[in-house]
Enzyme design. Structure first.
Site, short mmCIF file in Angstrom:
data_model
loop_
_atom_site.label_atom_id
_atom_site.label_comp_id
_atom_site.label_asym_id
_atom_site.label_seq_id
_atom_site.Cartn_x
_atom_site.Cartn_y
_atom_site.Cartn_z
N GLU A 364 0.83 -1.21 0.00
CA GLU A 364 0.00 0.00 0.00
C GLU A 364 0.86 1.26 0.00
O GLU A 364 0.54 2.27 0.61
CB GLU A 364 -0.96 0.03 1.20
CG GLU A 364 -1.72 -1.24 1.45
CD GLU A 364 -2.68 -1.61 0.35
OE1 GLU A 364 -2.81 -0.84 -0.62
OE2 GLU A 364 -3.32 -2.68 0.44
N PHE A 384 9.50 11.87 -7.71
CA PHE A 384 9.45 10.55 -8.32
C PHE A 384 8.90 10.59 -9.74
O PHE A 384 8.61 9.55 -10.33
CB PHE A 384 8.61 9.58 -7.47
CG PHE A 384 7.28 10.13 -7.04
CD1 PHE A 384 6.17 10.03 -7.86
CD2 PHE A 384 7.15 10.77 -5.82
CE1 PHE A 384 4.96 10.54 -7.47
CE2 PHE A 384 5.91 11.27 -5.41
CZ PHE A 384 4.83 11.16 -6.25
#
Length: 386
Positions: A364, A384
């Site tokens: 998760e 990212f």
């Protein structure tokens, strides 16, 4: 005194929240804890537990209608905490069933899909799973290779999903796939030709949980299998956010069980003619661990109140997941040192919890990804993404 008593947390909960937490804790203590060491050692989770969870009312408990209890978010979080005090595998089962499989249908499904699946999933008569993660795309689900193409009135799915909790137990899988019109979700009965679920073995963590690889080789489903409200990657990500919320509370259950075990051991284990809890180093450990558990609980409760007010943001869930799982695994590891050699056996739950939390730290959203989510919220710069 138990650790959370120092924070007077009972006064922060409603009568309903108290009762739900107490009910789930009794169930865990009576029905699950006496068996969990054997299930962990044998790497199994009995399928019949699904109906017991259904009878307990925890499957999709935070959803409204269709046999679901419709509780608030804090009640759901407290149930997750009590389940994970037994084992992360129990909370994982309930999270995947309720916050991933059921939530995806409840939020994005047609009325027919809801009527067909939600009552059965809520009762535990049927088991669901959620197929998003792939062998080469975990933290980057946008790179998924699973695809679905139209063929007349049907959809044909090809691809592989990995690390799917409940995968080889499930009766229905929510499968996310690329299409010519972006990412879409599909409800795939697991008995459909071309669908294969293979249990992943030799795990050192989450052993009392069934994890599988799913292979879809020309799986044909009718147009009615598509989730009509799910458009784009935001749909599966919203489901993940629901599951992450449960983890914010759940990880604290594992930490609390470790700390209560260590506290009991420290006050009864005698060395040098006195209980080891009477030594300053042990008391420092217990005090520091209690502080982190209490702070994590207060954070979880605050986030739960925000969620119930409709004000919880995804980056705040990342704050809770990153902090509480990170602190829970640190608590588990330190509690193991208090138990000494006894801490490495299944006679005590501490190292089992620590092993499980290694998985919780990763799934998760890894701790690294949640760190970057928080970093982006602070700076406005997505580290990212290119």
């Amino acid at each position: 005194m138990q650790p959370l008593e120092l924070f007077a947390v009972d006064g922060l909960l409603s009568d309903e929240e108290h009762e739900i937490a107490a009910t789930v804790r009794r169930f865990v203590d009576d029905a699950l804890k006496p068996n969990v060491a054997d299930w962990f050692e044998n790497a199994t989770l009995p399928r019949e537990l699904a109906k017991e969870f259904g009878a307990l009312g925890v499957l999709g408990m935070h959803l409204d209608g269709y046999g679901c209890a419709g509780t608030n978010a804090v009640c759901y979080g407290l149930a997750c905490l009590e389940l994970e005090a037994g084992d992360s595998g129990f909370r994982s089962f309930v999270s995947v069933q309720g916050s991933l499989a059921m939530f995806s249908i409840h939020r994005y499904g047609s009325e027919e899909q809801k009527q067909e699946w939600l009552p059965r999933l809520a009762s535990g008569e049927a088991i669901g799973c959620f197929g998003l993660t792939e062998p080469d795309f975990g933290s980057n689900p946008g790179g998924m290779r699973t695809y679905a193409r139209r063929d007349g009135n049907d959809w044909v799915l090809h691809g592989t999903k990995m690390w799917i909790t409940n995968g080889s137990l499930a009766d229905v899988a929510t499968i996310w796939a690329r299409t010519d019109d972006g990412v879409r979700g599909f409800l795939v009965p697991t008995g459909t030709p071309g669908f294969t679920a293979t249990t992943i073995s030799r795990k050192l963590s989450l052993r009392a949980s069934v994890t599988a690889e799913l292979v879809l080789d020309g799986v044909r489903v009718p147009a009615s299998a598509q989730l009509p409200g799910a458009r784009g990657l935001s749909a599966p990500l919203s489901c993940l956010n629901e599951a992450r919320f449960g983890i914010v509370f759940g990880a604290l259950g594992a930490a609390r069980d470790c700390l209560e075990t260590a506290l009991d051991y420290a006050t009864t284990r005698v060395q040098f003619d006195r209980p080891i809890g009477g030594f300053q180093l042990t008391q420092q450990k217990l005090a520091d661990l209690t502080l982190e558990l209490g702070k994590g609980y207060l954070l979880a409760l605050h986030l739960g109140r925000l969620k119930d007010a409709g004000a919880l943001r995804p980056e705040q869930v990342s704050v809770g997941k990153l902090n509480n799982v990170r602190e829970a695994i640190a608590i588990a590891r330190e509690c193991r040192t208090i138990l000494g050699g006894s801490g490495i056996t299944l006679d005590y739950p501490v190292l089992r919890h620590a092993n499980n939390l290694e998985s919780v730290l990763t799934y998760e959203g890894t701790s690294e990804m949640h760190t970057l989510v928080i970093g982006q919220a602070l700076t406005g710069l997505p580290a990212f993404r290119g």
